[in-house]
Every structure is written in structure tokens, then in C-alpha cells.
Write a protein that holds these residues in place. Structure first.
Motif, PDB file in Angstrom:
ATOM      1  N   PRO A   1     -28.061 149.973 -47.317  1.00 42.22           N
ATOM      2  CA  PRO A   1     -26.991 150.650 -47.064  1.00 42.22           C
ATOM      3  C   PRO A   1     -25.582 150.188 -48.014  1.00 42.22           C
ATOM      4  N   PHE A   2     -25.399 149.091 -48.467  1.00 41.39           N
ATOM      5  CA  PHE A   2     -24.402 148.607 -49.093  1.00 41.39           C
ATOM      6  C   PHE A   2     -24.796 149.176 -50.724  1.00 41.39           C
ATOM      7  N   TYR A   3     -25.912 149.199 -51.073  1.00 39.06           N
ATOM      8  CA  TYR A   3     -26.066 149.639 -52.447  1.00 39.06           C
ATOM      9  C   TYR A   3     -25.736 151.152 -52.555  1.00 39.06           C
ATOM     10  N   LEU A   4     -26.310 151.732 -51.400  1.00 43.17           N
ATOM     11  CA  LEU A   4     -26.238 153.124 -51.480  1.00 43.17           C
ATOM     12  C   LEU A   4     -24.594 153.567 -51.385  1.00 43.17           C
ATOM     13  N   ALA A   5     -23.813 152.825 -50.782  1.00 42.75           N
ATOM     14  CA  ALA A   5     -22.309 153.229 -50.421  1.00 42.75           C
ATOM     15  C   ALA A   5     -21.801 152.734 -52.042  1.00 42.75           C
ATOM     16  N   VAL A   6     -21.978 152.049 -52.394  1.00 43.97           N
ATOM     17  CA  VAL A   6     -21.231 151.574 -53.681  1.00 43.97           C
ATOM     18  C   VAL A   6     -21.869 152.475 -54.877  1.00 43.97           C
ATOM     19  N   VAL A   7     -23.081 152.801 -55.253  1.00 41.08           N
ATOM     20  CA  VAL A   7     -23.421 153.430 -56.112  1.00 41.08           C
ATOM     21  C   VAL A   7     -23.030 154.767 -55.906  1.00 41.08           C
ATOM     22  N   LEU A   8     -23.145 155.366 -54.641  1.00 38.26           N
ATOM     23  CA  LEU A   8     -22.819 156.823 -54.256  1.00 38.26           C
ATOM     24  C   LEU A   8     -21.268 156.890 -54.570  1.00 38.26           C
ATOM     25  N   SER A   9     -20.387 156.203 -54.009  1.00 42.49           N
ATOM     26  CA  SER A   9     -18.905 156.342 -54.194  1.00 42.49           C
ATOM     27  C   SER A   9     -18.615 156.054 -55.824  1.00 42.49           C
ATOM     28  N   SER A  10     -19.179 155.565 -56.667  1.00 48.72           N
ATOM     29  CA  SER A  10     -18.967 155.235 -57.900  1.00 48.72           C
ATOM     30  C   SER A  10     -19.236 156.684 -58.732  1.00 48.72           C
TER      31      SER A  10
END
Ligand code: SF4
Length: 391
Positions: free
Chosen positions: A241-250
Motif C-alpha cells: 500500500p505504501f509503494y502504491l500511495a507514493v508512486v500514484l501520488s507522484s
């Protein structure tokens, strides 16, 4: 103007929700059967229904992958499965076998996308699929930028491409390494990442690996929008979930800045720094501008370290007292960043810390424990605490 779609993976319901609130326009998932990531938790029928309802309320779409390589024995149950899933509210199926394109388009009013697993690399194949009323084609990852442009110009079919994440050493997953080495069928969800292994090649202890670097197209998003790509896909239904949040928001910030005419070199540099920090391999553009070569690969293998940047997630709030589910070590006095579903990145110094019983503590050192922190500004639920990425 209709904006390009940012398409996120989700290996389970929690990740689907995180993807929805951290900037994805659509989410692709796998069911318990017929999808290529057998090691992801994947979605049962109740999860699919809840996921579709959650996403639709936020104006997002959900696509279901049915993209294994079908053998005779896989066919019997798939008709009922499709009917059941259509009734749950899925917006599209992602299929790789051509019989499913015709079957679904003839029997249901739901979109069908051709999976990258079908290895489509030319406009004639896309024109053939257009006759079968395909709604979208996910191109093979091995297609160049100029060929993507030509395919779009010559067919008018909606085209999706991968923009970020792991690559296969073989053509878009058409690989049987795992079958030979581990008796698991890559093309029916069993990939054991054999290409990442290090093999002895002689008695002098020399090693050889087939592992390739990751894909990162952040610097070329504007170009891909301009040539007419309709959807940008992030790889990784097994990602956290953390990876998704960081990559998506970027990527969300990059895409929105392009449409709002606000993309600057500084902003791009900042986002590249963020994306680099969350990656566990180097990256390249692989086949987009040239044939992939030695520079895109790790011939002698590489140690992959686990990422300890994710400190915790806000799971509840009572005014300005926040309940945090802790993930990694941090302590009083640490300078950290908080990322929010609004795409904000907030600098914060940890100046108070409590355990679940509201006893003061100085160190958060028990992963998955519940903590409380008083923060004097508003944070939405699902905001995440991470180590400092930006100066
Ligand atoms: S072993 Fe490597 S190349 Fe083969 S399917 Fe798995 S990730 Fe792709």
C-alpha cells in the motif's frame, strides 16, 4: 479536455482503497482464478463487489484481469465466472486469449481490454482486434515510442501502456523459466521470479543473472500524452500500500501539472527523487527510445534491500489526536514527512508520542503496533508517515 487515465494495480481490497484515494483513476485486480498473480491475495466475489462499490462512489473504475494462458481445462468454469463477475459491477475485463474477446463482447455490455500478455506490437493486430470490437489494447512492453504513435494513428483504438514498475526479461511474461525451475506455470500465475536469481556460470564463482532494471517513464509523460496514449499503467499487484500511495501520488502530480500547464523542471526533479527513493532497483526507459541492451540489465545480479521508509498510517482521528498503525522504527525528535490523499507532502517533527493506552513513549519500535500522536493540523484518514524524502 479528457485527461489520460492513471491505472493502478491492487492485490487486495486494502490496496484498492489506497489506490482510489491516492490518485488512481482506475484499478486493475485479479480474482481468485484466471489472473496472473497467484501469489497476490486476490479478490473473492465479496471483495470484488465491495471494491467496485467503493471505487464507483469515488468515480473510479475497476478492471478484472482474466489473463492467464488458457488451457482446455481452464475453459469449463470461465463462462459462469464471467457472468458472476459482470453482475458485481466490473467495468472491464483484461483478457489475453482471443476467444474471450469475442465471447464477452457478444454476450455482455462490458468493456474488454486486451492484456499485455497477448504481446501486441503492431497496428495490423490492433486493426484485427478492432473488428472484434475490442475497447482497448494494452501494448506489449517491448514496443517503441514511434511504434506506439503509429499504432494510435493507424487504428484509432484506445491504447494503454506501462509507465512504471518491474519488467520481464522475456516478452511480456511469455516465459517458462518458473515451470522448469519450480514446477510453477508463469503463464497461469506462478512466476517465481527466476530471472532475478544469480546462477553460477563456472567454478571460479562467477555469477550470471537475467534480471532487468525497472521501467520509469516519469520524464516522458507529456510526450506519451501528446502521442495519444489513453491509459498509463503502473505494474505490481504484489506491491505494498505504501509503494502504491507514493508512486500514484507522484504520477498524479505530474499528470495534473501537465494538464494545468504547471510542469516545471523543479517539480519533475522532485518527483523523480521521490520515485527513486521508493524503488528497490535502478530504472530505465527500456524499449521506448532504443532496443533494450546491456545498460538495462543486471548481468551479475543485485542484492535487493527491503524499504524501511514507511513509518505508519493514520487509521483514526479524534479532533487532532491521531491513531497510527506503525510500520517501521521512528522516535521523538525525528524529522519526517506526511503524505496525504490530497497529494500534499507535509514536513513534520515528531514532538509527542503515545502508546495505545495514552502513556508517553519516546520510541516507536514495535512494527504493527498502535500509536497516538497529537498533530495540530488536519490530516485525512489514510495519510501516511514516511522518512524524509525531500530536503
Ligand atoms: S521469471 Fe522473470 S521473465 Fe519470467 S515471467 Fe517471471 S518475471 Fe517474467
Amino acid at each position: 479536455m479528457e485527461r489520460v487515465e492513471l491505472l493502478s494495480p491492487a492485490g487486495d481490497l486494502e490496496r484498492l482503497k489506497i489506490a482510489c484515494i491516492y490518485g488512481a483513476d482506475a484499478i486493475y485486480i485479479g480474482g481468485k482464478d484466471y489472473s496472473l498473480r497467484a501469489n497476490a491475495s486476490n479478490f473473492n466475489f465479496e471483495d470484488i463487489k465491495e471494491g467496485c462499490d467503493f471505487a464507483h462512489k469515488l468515480g473510479k473504475k475497476v478492471y478484472l484481469a482474466l489473463n492467464i494462458v488458457f488451457h482446455n481445462e481452464d475453459i469449463e468454469g470461465v463462462y459462469d465466472y464471467i457472468k458472476n463477475v459482470v453482475d458485481l459491477g466490473i467495468d472491464a475485463f483484461i483478457v489475453s486469449d482471443l476467444f474471450l474477446v469475442r465471447y464477452i463482447k457478444s454476450n455482455f455490455s462490458v468493456e474488454v481490454h486486451l492484456s499485455t500478455q497477448a504481446s501486441i506490437t503492431n497496428y495490423q493486430s490492433v486493426l484485427f482486434l478492432k473488428q472484434e470490437h475490442i475497447d482497448r489494447v494494452v501494448l506489449a512492453r517491448e514496443v517503441s515510442r514511434d511504434d506506439i504513435k503509429k499504432i494510435i494513428e493507424k487504428t484509432g483504438v484506445d491504447i494503454e501502456v506501462f509507465i512504471h514498475g518491474a519488467m520481464c526479461t522475456f516478452v511480456s511474461g511469455r516465459c517458462v523459466l518458473s515451470n522448469y525451475f519450480t514446477n510453477r506455470d508463469s503463464n497461469r500465475g506462478g512466476c517465481a521470479q527466476i530471472c532475478r536469481f544469480c546462477f553460477d556460470i563456472n567454478e571460479e564463482d562467477e555469477k550470471f543473472s537475467m534480471a532487468v532494471k525497472d521501467l520509469n517513464m516519469a520524464s516522458y509523460i507529456k510526450d506519451l500524452i501528446e502521442i495519444g496514449v489513453k491509459s498509463f499503467k503502473i505494474e505490481g499487484r504484489m506491491r505494498s500500500p505504501f509503494y502504491l500511495a507514493v508512486v500514484l501520488s507522484s504520477y498524479r502530480r505530474i499528470i495534473d501539472a501537465i494538464y494545468d500547464n504547471k510542469l516545471t523542471d523543479d517539480l519533475l526533479e522532485k518527483e523523480l527523487k521521490i520515485l527513486g527513493r521508493v524503488a528497490n532497483r535502478d530504472n530505465s526507459t527500456h524499449f521506448y527510445f532504443k532496443e533494450a541492451d546491456l545498460t538495462d540489465q543486471y548481468y551479475t545480479g543485485r542484492q535487493e534491500s527491503s524499504n524501511q521508509d514507511y513509518l505508519g498510517i493514520v487509521i483514526d482521528k479524534d479532533n487532532h489526536l491521531y491513531t497510527i498503525n506503525q510500520r517501521n522504527y521512528f522516535k521523538l525528535g525525528d524529522e519526517i514527512e506526511i503524505i496525504t490523499p490530497n497529494m500534499d507532502i507535509i514536513n513534520y517533527k515528531v514532538d509527542n508520542l503515545y502508546n495505545e493506552k495514552m502513556e508517553e513513549i519516546t520510541v516507536a519500535n514495535q512494527a504493527d503496533s498502535i500509536l497516538k500522536i497529537k498533530i495540530d493540523f488536519d490530516l485525512p484518514k489514510f495519510s501516511m508517515l514516511r522518512k524524509k524524502y525531500l530536503d
